[in-house]
Design a protein around this motif. Structure first.
Motif, short mmCIF file in Angstrom:
data_model
loop_
_atom_site.label_atom_id
_atom_site.label_comp_id
_atom_site.label_asym_id
_atom_site.label_seq_id
_atom_site.Cartn_x
_atom_site.Cartn_y
_atom_site.Cartn_z
N SER A 143 19.05 -18.02 -0.20
CA SER A 143 20.19 -17.11 -0.32
C SER A 143 19.83 -15.82 -1.04
O SER A 143 20.71 -15.02 -1.34
N THR A 144 18.56 -15.60 -1.32
CA THR A 144 18.13 -14.42 -2.06
C THR A 144 17.21 -13.56 -1.22
O THR A 144 16.29 -14.08 -0.59
N SER A 145 17.48 -12.24 -1.22
CA SER A 145 16.64 -11.30 -0.49
C SER A 145 15.66 -10.64 -1.46
O SER A 145 16.06 -10.10 -2.49
N ASN A 146 14.40 -10.68 -1.12
CA ASN A 146 13.37 -10.06 -1.94
C ASN A 146 12.47 -9.19 -1.08
O ASN A 146 12.37 -9.39 0.13
N ALA A 147 11.83 -8.24 -1.71
CA ALA A 147 10.90 -7.36 -1.01
C ALA A 147 9.49 -7.93 -1.11
O ALA A 147 9.05 -8.35 -2.17
N TYR A 148 8.81 -7.92 0.03
CA TYR A 148 7.42 -8.37 0.09
C TYR A 148 6.56 -7.27 0.69
O TYR A 148 7.03 -6.51 1.56
N TRP A 149 5.32 -7.20 0.24
CA TRP A 149 4.38 -6.19 0.71
C TRP A 149 3.17 -6.85 1.36
O TRP A 149 2.73 -7.92 0.95
N GLY A 150 2.63 -6.16 2.34
CA GLY A 150 1.36 -6.55 2.91
C GLY A 150 0.22 -6.01 2.06
O GLY A 150 0.43 -5.28 1.10
N GLN A 151 -1.01 -6.37 2.46
CA GLN A 151 -2.18 -6.00 1.67
C GLN A 151 -2.69 -4.60 2.00
O GLN A 151 -3.52 -4.05 1.28
N GLY A 152 -2.21 -4.03 3.09
CA GLY A 152 -2.62 -2.69 3.47
C GLY A 152 -3.71 -2.68 4.52
O GLY A 152 -4.54 -3.59 4.58
N THR A 153 -3.71 -1.64 5.33
CA THR A 153 -4.75 -1.44 6.33
C THR A 153 -5.13 0.04 6.33
O THR A 153 -4.26 0.91 6.29
N GLN A 154 -6.41 0.31 6.36
CA GLN A 154 -6.91 1.68 6.26
C GLN A 154 -6.84 2.39 7.62
O GLN A 154 -7.29 1.85 8.63
N VAL A 155 -6.28 3.59 7.60
CA VAL A 155 -6.29 4.46 8.77
C VAL A 155 -7.03 5.73 8.37
O VAL A 155 -6.65 6.39 7.40
N THR A 156 -8.07 6.06 9.10
CA THR A 156 -8.85 7.26 8.83
C THR A 156 -8.88 8.11 10.09
O THR A 156 -9.28 7.64 11.16
N VAL A 157 -8.43 9.36 9.94
CA VAL A 157 -8.39 10.29 11.07
C VAL A 157 -9.42 11.38 10.81
O VAL A 157 -9.33 12.09 9.81
N SER A 158 -10.40 11.48 11.69
CA SER A 158 -11.45 12.48 11.53
C SER A 158 -11.06 13.75 12.27
O SER A 158 -10.54 13.70 13.38
#
Length: 119
Positions: free
Chosen positions: A103-118
């Motif tokens: 019954s509780t809403s919490n925020a969760y995060w992912g670990q991240g992914t790198q995007v590199t634009v040359s």
């Protein structure tokens, strides 16, 4: 426990495209808002796009017309289609989800992914 796992990052030339995915797993009742954030090198994390469970969307001005957020509720997955990429889009991209466990809403995060634009 709820886990968010991002994928799809990488190196791309300016003008190119990438599609990020973020899948939620674990034991939970529902997922409400899902969002993508990014953190460029040496800068603060900023919200890029968000989508509600009803699929209403919002975008940062810097990505409007180039990025598209979508979700597949059956797969508990949110996507970020990125086109016309620019060097300034280079960042670690994170997904965030508001997940209801019991019954509780919490925020969760992912670990991240790198995007590199040359350029």
């Amino acid at each position: 426990q709820v886990q968010l796992v991002e994928s799809g990052g990488g190196l791309v030339q300016a003008g190119g495209s990438l599609r990020l995915s973020c899948a939620a797993s674990g034991r939970f009742f529902s997922i409400d808002v899902m969002e993508w954030f990014r953190q460029p090198p040496g800068k603060q994390r900023e919200r890029v796009a968000g989508i509600t469970s009803g699929e209403s969307t919002i975008y940062a001005d810097s990505v409007k017309g180039r990025f598209t957020i979508s979700r597949d509720n059956a797969k508990n997955t949110v996507y970020l289609q990125m086109t016309s990429l620019k060097a300034e889009d280079t960042a670690v991209y994170y997904c965030k989800a508001f997940v209801t466990v019991v019954s509780t809403s919490n925020a969760y995060w992912g670990q991240g992914t790198q995007v590199t634009v040359s350029s």
